[in-house]
Design an enzyme around this catalytic site. Structure first.
Site, PDB file in Angstrom:
ATOM      1  N   HIS A 236      81.081   7.582  14.049  1.00 50.85           N
ATOM      2  CA  HIS A 236      81.553   8.015  15.398  1.00 50.85           C
ATOM      3  C   HIS A 236      82.213   6.776  16.232  1.00 50.85           C
ATOM      4  O   HIS A 236      81.795   5.832  16.205  1.00 50.85           O
ATOM      5  CB  HIS A 236      80.162   8.578  16.172  1.00 50.85           C
ATOM      6  CG  HIS A 236      80.639   9.407  17.419  1.00 50.85           C
ATOM      7  ND1 HIS A 236      81.302   8.866  18.441  1.00 50.85           N
ATOM      8  CD2 HIS A 236      80.435  10.604  17.713  1.00 50.85           C
ATOM      9  CE1 HIS A 236      81.533   9.674  19.296  1.00 50.85           C
ATOM     10  NE2 HIS A 236      81.069  10.967  18.943  1.00 50.85           N
ATOM     11  N   ARG A 256      85.622  12.112  26.363  1.00 47.08           N
ATOM     12  CA  ARG A 256      87.124  12.212  26.377  1.00 47.08           C
ATOM     13  C   ARG A 256      87.394  13.339  26.422  1.00 47.08           C
ATOM     14  O   ARG A 256      88.743  13.847  26.857  1.00 47.08           O
ATOM     15  CB  ARG A 256      87.391  11.628  24.618  1.00 47.08           C
ATOM     16  CG  ARG A 256      87.517  10.288  24.584  1.00 47.08           C
ATOM     17  CD  ARG A 256      87.434   9.818  23.077  1.00 47.08           C
ATOM     18  NE  ARG A 256      86.234   9.772  22.545  1.00 47.08           N
ATOM     19  CZ  ARG A 256      85.906  10.246  21.163  1.00 47.08           C
ATOM     20  NH1 ARG A 256      87.129  10.344  20.566  1.00 47.08           N
ATOM     21  NH2 ARG A 256      85.022  10.215  20.781  1.00 47.08           N
TER      22      ARG A 256
END
Lengths: 607, 248
Positions: A236, A256
């Site tokens: 990740h 994000r």
């Protein structure tokens, strides 16, 4: 004679995260008796850590979404190495699985017209993730847990299965220990569903807890099932990097999705520097367009921060390696900057990302509404795992099923964020349903005392001798493996490194076979770690072997010596790991069948 | 790096006491890191529960310097390291070994609370219309990570051991989440009064103080439930109405 407590079920589910709970609920609803075994307390499994949301094409926020788009996004994200039938079932059934959670009491965040709200995530063309702030996994596991406890499922908490038994070709039961007293339990079962999650503990920097030692992978492997695509381990892109004691803890992609940007030490949004061809037409080419996308502008394309995880992780590694990293070896993830765009940004961030706010405030002393975070890649998810039939989730061993992270096929070379929670629900349900069906169609199983005796003796071996070399304890061997895997089988791989890794694993395995666990059987973490080591070693070997086999850089698998995405004159294939007749691990390749015509048309049409 | 001293509770239900350890302390380290270090280097068989190490699963509850805490969220630099840090298991439940206690009672209690029972769906696809402001307060309760620290500090459980007559703050929060769920049709007020012992809570708010999720347990969950119980069973006007118009 082995001493053990005996339990008998039609279906035994091993693992009580999202997939295990969903499988147990379904099997129980089919009217068969169900046992559920979990290594920790109920409700503590890794599903609880999932933050961003559940991907399902509900089309509540953007009516252009639908199962076809979700299917195409999943295939693209997986570099078309996915099992297309699983991707089809997943995209079609995820919305019903989410609605079902609502009927069981889950409370997702709402749209203004009172429907389930959906958010943007990497690789998903439309806002698709049903969520509850950034604690979606908690909502999901608690909903399943609170529903499941009323379904007549027999739960064995803090119980670890160490081996499966077989009756002729069929799986017949599972043998394990309960943590509290260290007593053995033998579960006789006509069908078994593996839902044990991943193998993150094979790596040093990981978002996974102590439980994720590839138990299901290895139980299946020894029972004769295939493991596929083990080389695809998802790193990740955003884990915490500082303070060092919290390195690896997950920072949700939701940051994000809500407009957070990645910058390097020069303040540059480096994600704009490298947008892969496959995604160019879908990606914003300027910062303003990217921002508009995160705020729901339907005509804007997504910012490059929301490209797939494999790509974002590689870009971060590149920035750090080329000397443009943050002070503690990561890059900056900045959500505080949105104060330029909205007046009440601090309150907005705290509402949308409460646990991230909390996590950074308490663990790093950083206020994410006012300053950037430092982030870097962390081992997160195993795309590879037990090979299953896409419809039933049964392995090639009759009566043995696998679902969730320990199963494989849906995600191909790279999983999209949000697709794991939906995977757990869709295929957890299917595994439970088909396991119950298998029970109804097949007769009783007979346990073999000889097998049980052998497992029991093996499990007690670390406790036999209490005088060993104090420098070689189970934890040290595990740390050794983690350091080595991180360095040699991590984001950047090479033939030399992988061969090196395989010989290291052989050494570590030898050490682990003779390791001593001091103390007695009662809640002895050293003993548990010693037994878990065997699974870690087998998974590590499978990952390294498969990584050596795939001479290309695709999805989450990157080879420094083979930077191209495809091998010359080679059709798309899966790597297969299986236990040979001689007991040695075998690696082979198998071509992926042509995509069904109607599905291929969807891929071509949606792109 | 500096070393710090720790006193860790070791032993089982029969014999137990503090054992002294020393561990290296690095920047940003949390109590759980020290426990892991001690476990890996000095006490391999040390029993401790943990999972996510990020304050999300509620496994590593303990009493650190006498305060109920999640070990994974308690930073050593927030503690006075000039004296030993004491680490003990939670005390409201029976001891198993070292830092582990038997919390199974909580799971048994939860199972007895009437489950979610929704009204018929609003839409054909089996879903409902709910506004965000209608679910905000329930979402607060659903943040609970079941660490049971609130149970640990509740004097009704800890000191008076009324486990058979009192379900504890965690389960009032759970009941409140069900009772205030916009879709739920079940009535749990009779149980709260008769078997769940809500009357024993004298709102000292100890539970609220220790909640790592900052759920306002007493004010938002327990007091409203108490008010509902009072409304249903002790309101004189309602009582009169019940006498005059008995339910058929």
């Amino acid at each position: 004679m082995a001493q053990y407590e005996k339990h008998e079920y039609d279906v035994l589910v091993i693992g009580a995260g999202g997939a295990g709970l969903r499988a147990a609920i379904e099997a129980s609803a089919e009217g068969v008796s169900v046992g559920l075994v979990c290594k920790s307390l109920l409700g503590k499994a890794h599903t609880v850590m999932a933050e961003g949301g559940i991907a399902a094409a509900l089309a509540n926020v953007d009516e252009r979404d639908g199962w076809k788009v979700h299917f195409a996004d999943t295939m693209r994200g997986g570099q078309y190495l996915n099992n297309w039938r699983m991707a089809e079932l997943h995209a079609k059934e995820a919305p019903d699985r989410v609605r079902e959670l609502e009927a069981w009491g889950a409370l997702f965040d709402r749209t203004v017209d009172g429907r389930i709200l959906q958010r943007n995530f990497g690789g998903h063309q439309f806002p698709r993730l049903a969520h509850v702030g950034d604690r979606t996994g908690l909502e999901m596991i608690r909903t399943l847990q609170d529903h499941g406890i009323h379904q007549g499922v027999d739960v064995h908490m803090e119980c670890t299965v160490v081996a499966l038994t077989k009756d002729e070709g069929r799986v017949s039961g599972a043998f394990g220990y309960e943590r509290e007293k260290g007593r053995f339990k033998m579960f006789s079962a006509k069908a078994i569903v593996l839902a044990t999650g991943g193998v993150g503990r094979a790596f040093k920097i990981t978002s996974n807890s102590w439980e994720y030692t590839g138990d299901g992978h290895v139980l299946a492997y020894h029972a004769g099932a295939d493991l596929i695509d083990m080389e695809f381990v998802q790193f990740h892109p955003t884990g915490m990097v500082w303070p060092s004691s919290v390195r690896g803890i997950l920072v949700t992609e939701g940051v994000r999705g809500e407009g957070g940007i990645l910058t390097n030490s020069e303040g540059r949004r480096f994600m704009f520097d490298d947008i892969p061809e496959l995604y160019r037409s879908q990606t914003a080419d300027n910062e303003e367009e990217g921002w508009r996308y995160t705020q729901g502008d339907r005509n804007a394309r997504r910012p490059p921060e929301l490209l797939t995880r494999d790509h974002v992780a590689r870009c971060i590694v590149r920035e750090v390696q080329e000397g443009r990293g943050s002070p503690h070896g990561g890059v900056f993830l900045d959500i505080a900057w949105i104060q330029e765009k909205m007046a009440n940004s601090a309150a907005h961030i705290r509402r949308k990302l409460p646990s991230m706010y909390h996590q950074f405030k308490e663990l790093a002393g950083i206020d994410i509404t006012a300053e950037p975070m430092e982030v870097g890649p962390t081992t997160h998810y195993a795309m590879g795992g037990v090979r299953v039939d896409p419809d039933s989730q049964m392995t090639c061993v009759p009566g043995l099923f696998a679902a969730g992270e320990c199963g494989a096929g849906l995600h191909g070379a790279n999983r999209l964020g949000g697709n794991s929670l939906s995977d757990l629900l869709v295929f957890g349900k299917r595994a439970g349903e088909y396991a119950a069906r298998f029970v109804k169609e097949n007769g009783a199983v007979v346990l073999d005392e000889g097998q049980i005796e052998a497992i029991s003796n093996w499990a007690l071996k670390p406790l036999e001798s209490q005088t060993g070399d104090s420098n070689d304890n189970p934890y040290q061997i595990q740390y050794g493996l983690q350091e080595m895997m991180q360095e040699l089988v991590g984001i950047a791989r090479s033939e030399e490194g992988l061969n090196d890794a395989l010989s290291n694993i052989a050494n570590l395995r030898h050490r682990s076979e003779n390791v001593i666990a001091i103390g007695n059987r009662e809640y002895n973490a050293g003993w548990h770690t010693a037994l878990d080591l065997h699974n870690l070693m087998t998974c590590a070997e499978a990952i390294a072997l498969a990584a050596l086999e795939r001479k290309a850089s695709i999805g989450a698998h990157s080879r420094d010596d083979y930077p191209d995405k495809e091998e010359p004159n080679t059709k798309k294939y899966n790597t297969i790991v299986r236990k040979g007749a001689d007991g040695e691990m075998q690696i082979l390749r198998e071509e992926i069948p042509e995509v069904r015509t109607d599905l291929q048309e969807i891929i071509e049409e949606i792109g | 790096m500096a070393a710090a001293k720790f006193k860790v509770w070791r032993g089982d239900a029969n014999t137990a006491g503090f054992v002294d350890y020393e561990a290296e302390v690095s920047e940003g380290m949390v109590v759980l890191d020290a426990v892991h270090q001690i476990q890996a280097e000095q006490a391999n068989d040390l029993a401790v529960r943990w999972n996510c190490k990020a304050g999300k699963c509620g496994s590593c509850s303990a009493e650190v310097n006498g305060h109920p805490k999640l070990m994974c969220m308690t930073r050593l630099d927030d503690l006075p390291l000039e004296k030993p840090v004491t680490i003990e298991p939670v005390r409201a439940f029976s001891h198993v070994k070292d830092l582990v206690t038997d919390v199974s009672w909580n799971y048994q209690v939860k199972k007895k609370i009437k489950k979610f029972n929704p009204k018929p769906p609003d839409f054909e696809d089996g879903t409902w219309k709910m506004q965000q402001e209608d679910i905000d307060r329930v979402q607060e309760f659903r943040k609970c990570i079941e660490c049971f620290l609130c149970q640990d500090v509740c004097h009704v459980l800890r000191d008076h051991h009324l486990h058979d007559n009192f379900i504890g703050p965690r389960h009032y929060v759970y009941t409140a989440a069900l009772e205030m769920h916009p879709l739920d049709t079940e009535n749990r007020l009779g149980d709260l009064k008769e078997t769940d012992g809500i009357g024993y809570c004298n709102i000292t708010k100890c539970c609220t103080k220790v909640c790592p999720e900052h759920i306002t347990i007493t004010d938002n969950a327990i007091i409203p439930l108490k008010e509902r119980v009072v409304d249903q069973f002790y309101d004189p006007v309602r009582k009169l109405l019940r006498i005059l118009k008995p339910k058929k």
